[in-house]
Enzyme design. Sequence first.
Site, PDB file in Angstrom:
ATOM      1  N   GLU A   1      -3.769   7.579  -3.842  1.00 42.40           N
ATOM      2  CA  GLU A   1      -3.668   6.304  -3.129  1.00 42.40           C
ATOM      3  C   GLU A   1      -3.462   5.169  -4.124  1.00 42.40           C
ATOM      4  O   GLU A   1      -4.242   5.022  -5.063  1.00 42.40           O
ATOM      5  CB  GLU A   1      -4.941   6.061  -2.315  1.00 42.40           C
TER       6      GLU A   1
ATOM      7  N   TYR B   1       0.858  -1.193   0.000  1.00 41.80           N
ATOM      8  CA  TYR B   1       0.000   0.000   0.000  1.00 41.80           C
ATOM      9  C   TYR B   1       0.888   1.234   0.000  1.00 41.80           C
ATOM     10  O   TYR B   1       1.899   1.290   0.709  1.00 41.80           O
ATOM     11  CB  TYR B   1      -0.882   0.003   1.255  1.00 41.80           C
TER      12      TYR B   1
END
Length: 398
Positions: free
Chosen positions: A206, A118
Amino acid sequence: MNIHEYQGKELLRRYGVAVLDGHVAWTAEEAAEAARKLPGPVYVVKSQIHAGGRGAGRFKEDPNGKGGVRVVKSVDDVKAAAEAMIGKTLVTKQTGPAGKVVSRVYVEDGCDIKRELYLSLLVDRDSSRIVIMASTEGGMEIEEVAEHNPEKILKAVVDPASGVSGFHCRKLAFGLGLEGKQVASFTKFVTAMYKAFVELDCAIVEINPLVVTGAGEIVALDAKVSFDDNALFRHKDLEALRDDSEMDPKELEAVKHDLNYVALDGEIGCMVNGAGLAMATMDIIKLYGSSPANFLDVGGTATAERVTEAFRIITSDSNVKAILVNIFGGIAKCDMIANGIVVAAKNLTLSVPLVVRLEGTNVDLGKKILAESGLAIIPADNLADAAEKVVRAVKGAN
Ligand code: ADP
Ligand code: MG
């Protein structure tokens, strides 16, 4: 402002951020065409909606079928997957039960995934700086990681004067357990992403998941890009990426009229000038036992037209059981606002109780205009009085 994954990837690609080849398609035929341009033999067909969780999501039309992200192995299967998605309603954890209609898909090269990580960049209000967040828990929602395994979130705070440096990248890379050439690939990725973030005035970027490929490259498999609305005037080309169909129709109408509007799920429609006063109004409605249906700041230069538009937006919301107007007449004088309210209330034939609290320049004249209008307006003298009256009106209406 949010954009679609394929648009975000296109922008990031221009900055040198590693993304896979892919093409957007509006029909199943176009999807097949797109697949023929890719090397294969593995393709991924991805529903384009402004919400995450697509992989695990399900289509309303086929609740027991596959999700909104499908890995397939032939051009025919790409076509079939696109057919099963376009025009259908995808429900994910982030869309809410109503789901979102898929108008287009992204056909992307299949990736040889070794690890899913991530990575995100965002503006951190505490430090007033851009923060890079990374985690080994790729594919998971970061909010859940923050709740259950906060120690698995790595952070690097970037000083805007010096920008992102090798030090930040190495710190994160080692924290993620990257090794060898992966570290250099990660550094190049983060550096390019930081440049894109700053130049495009992003609010958040993101990448979830960020993957390590079998060949040791770092690649963005998903991309959520969101821009700072207050900086959009500097990026006319980005504004063209706005997808109106993804917005709440009331919020879209508000943007067109330069009103600051956020739809909420309460029952009292609020019309206020100034964001601070709007927040205070929402708070006091809560204090008196009800809840606001919206945040609406008509701005310092509230004119009769804007007041009318604001009423139109508020009254188009069927949850609204009463309206509270709370205006401080500064530059916009109370008599002018009162006239605007009277015109709007007559034009729109309001069917819910309307409480008005005016204060400031020409307040007496404003109150007189409202009192003599012949409309059933409930006047209020101060914020507490207004909140009490509007909450009482709602309870009476229920
Ligand atoms: P969402 O977050 O909306 O579910 P993602 O783009 O993150 O959508 O895709 C979900 C999952 O699908 C990823 O975690 C990854 O495992 C897989 N996936 C996505 N794109 C590809 C691709 N190009 N190649 C292989 N797998 C992919
Ligand atoms: Mg994702």
